[in-house]
Design a protein around this motif. Structure first.
Motif, PDB file in Angstrom:
ATOM      1  N   ALA A  63       6.926 -51.405  47.377  1.00  0.00           N
ATOM      2  CA  ALA A  63       5.713 -50.608  48.181  1.00  0.00           C
ATOM      3  C   ALA A  63       5.947 -51.021  49.818  1.00  0.00           C
ATOM      4  N   ARG A  69       3.121 -51.065  55.680  1.00  0.00           N
ATOM      5  CA  ARG A  69       2.683 -49.712  55.108  1.00  0.00           C
ATOM      6  C   ARG A  69       1.747 -49.423  56.313  1.00  0.00           C
ATOM      7  N   VAL A  88       2.412 -43.773  52.065  1.00  0.00           N
ATOM      8  CA  VAL A  88       3.507 -44.158  52.498  1.00  0.00           C
ATOM      9  C   VAL A  88       4.276 -44.971  51.591  1.00  0.00           C
ATOM     10  N   LEU A  89       5.774 -44.940  51.896  1.00  0.00           N
ATOM     11  CA  LEU A  89       6.579 -45.624  51.225  1.00  0.00           C
ATOM     12  C   LEU A  89       7.996 -45.965  51.966  1.00  0.00           C
ATOM     13  N   GLY A 236       6.310 -40.148  53.823  1.00  0.00           N
ATOM     14  CA  GLY A 236       4.647 -40.212  53.738  1.00  0.00           C
ATOM     15  C   GLY A 236       4.345 -38.776  53.320  1.00  0.00           C
TER      16      GLY A 236
END
Length: 365
Positions: A63, A69, A88-89, A236
């Motif tokens: 993540a 993040r 987000v990622l 995102g």
């Protein structure tokens, strides 16, 4: 045992090898304007961040760290005009996400994915990997009442054409998709490279009003920060879609290395290096554009991004050969779809010395 590669097209850059060899035979060497790979140094602050995080013996978080993040979320708010809560990622560059996104979101046989009529080849590759059907169209009206559509790819600024989609078009696509439960994914890797117009993110409040349901935006630090070698990208948008992607990617081991995550934080928190890089590309763009038009090329679109979408009004492979004879390598439009077969993509990613060499060669009869 079936061969997955049999369902895929030929790898485009392998087809360019003969022209590359001809261009490399030039007495003054090749000017490679084909791939669009960055050639300028990685900014020092990013390299420092990478080095300082290099003692990373443990597994990183799929993540992303909380700090990463937060940095991605702040960047979306600041640079993309997104006022809502964006899921987000981090991703291993953007290409792997483009290639695997249909599969990761459950698209499969019997499903349809709409891709740009002229676009990055990996959109179609991703659809084929999922076993689905790709439809090339820039008009959803032309798609018609097809209930099999599960996903729509947008690309603004476009690779290869440099075309920028207006806010009104983005709004219409999002509204169309939401009425049908279709996911919209916007590839925005060149968003920071607007020249003649200001590109707008699909996550901008003017498009979504802070509601990201069914919408994703794909970004990369390859071009804006010269991090192609780091494989540093991110996505995102809809928090529910991001949670689904995370759940699958954790199982698949799709993890950005910890030092790269630290480097991404540094890159996302600084816009000075982006402005400096833009200045370099702007000067190269001006020189190459003037040289190409002086040599009889017509430049289409190209109002943003890292390429000049150029045509001599002939088959793109013939133009590639014409350039290769002068020691210049460009990408044929044939790579990007049937509608692109009379253009070539000329990248701005060469050193000042190599750009000057290309300009001089284009001035010769």
């Amino acid at each position: 045992m079936s061969t997955v590669s049999a369902a895929l097209p030929d790898f485009p850059w392998d087809l360019l090898e003969p022209a590359k060899a001809r261009a490399a035979a030039h007495p003054d060497g090749i000017v490679d304007l084909s791939v669009g790979t960055p050639v300028d140094p990685v900014p020092p602050l990013i390299r420092r961040a990478l080095a300082e995080a290099s003692d990373a013996p443990g597994y990183p978080l799929t993540a992303g760290t909380p700090a990463l993040r937060a940095a991605i979320g702040e960047w979306f708010a600041r640079e993309c005009g997104a006022s809502g809560t964006v899921g987000v990622l981090p991703t291993i560059g953007s290409k792997e996400l483009v290639a695997w996104l249909p599969t990761l979101l459950g698209v499969g046989p019997g499903d349809t994915v709409v891709i740009p009529s002229i676009g990055y080849p990996t959109y179609e590759v991703g659809v084929r990997l999922a076993g689905a059907r790709a439809v090339r169209s820039d008009s959803l009206t032309a798609v018609g009442p097809d209930s099999s559509v599960r996903m729509v790819w947008l690309n603004s600024p476009s690779n290869p054409t440099g075309k920028v989609l207006p806010v009104e078009h983005l709004r219409k696509v999002v509204a169309w998709a939401r009425e049908r439960g279709v996911v919209v994914v916007s590839d925005e890797c060149y968003l920071s490279l607007g020249w003649e117009t200001e590109p707008v993110s699909v996550l901008d409040d003017a498009v979504t009003g802070g509601d990201y349901t069914g919408v994703l935006a794909v970004h990369s630090l390859s071009k804006r920060s010269n991090l192609a070698g780091y494989r540093a990208g991110f996505v995102g948008g809809d928090p529910a879609l991001i949670r689904e992607l995370l759940a699958v990617r954790k199982h698949a081991g799709m993890i950005v290395p910890a030092p790269v995550q630290a480097a991404m934080i540094a890159a996302l928190g600084d816009e000075e290096h982006v402005a400096a890089q833009r200045k370099l590309y702007s000067a190269r763009r001006d020189q190459l554009r003037a040289a190409l038009t002086g040599a009889g090329f017509e430049i289409s679109h190209s109002e943003a991004g890292l390429y000049l979408w150029s045509s001599r009004g002939e088959d793109s492979w013939k133009t590639v050969d014409w350039l290769a004879e002068r020691g210049i390598l460009a990408a044929p439009g044939a790579f990007y779809g049937p509608a692109a077969e009379q253009h070539v993509r000329v990248a701005l990613t060469a050193t000042d010395e190599r750009v000057a060499a290309a300009v001089a060669r284009l001035a010769l009869p």
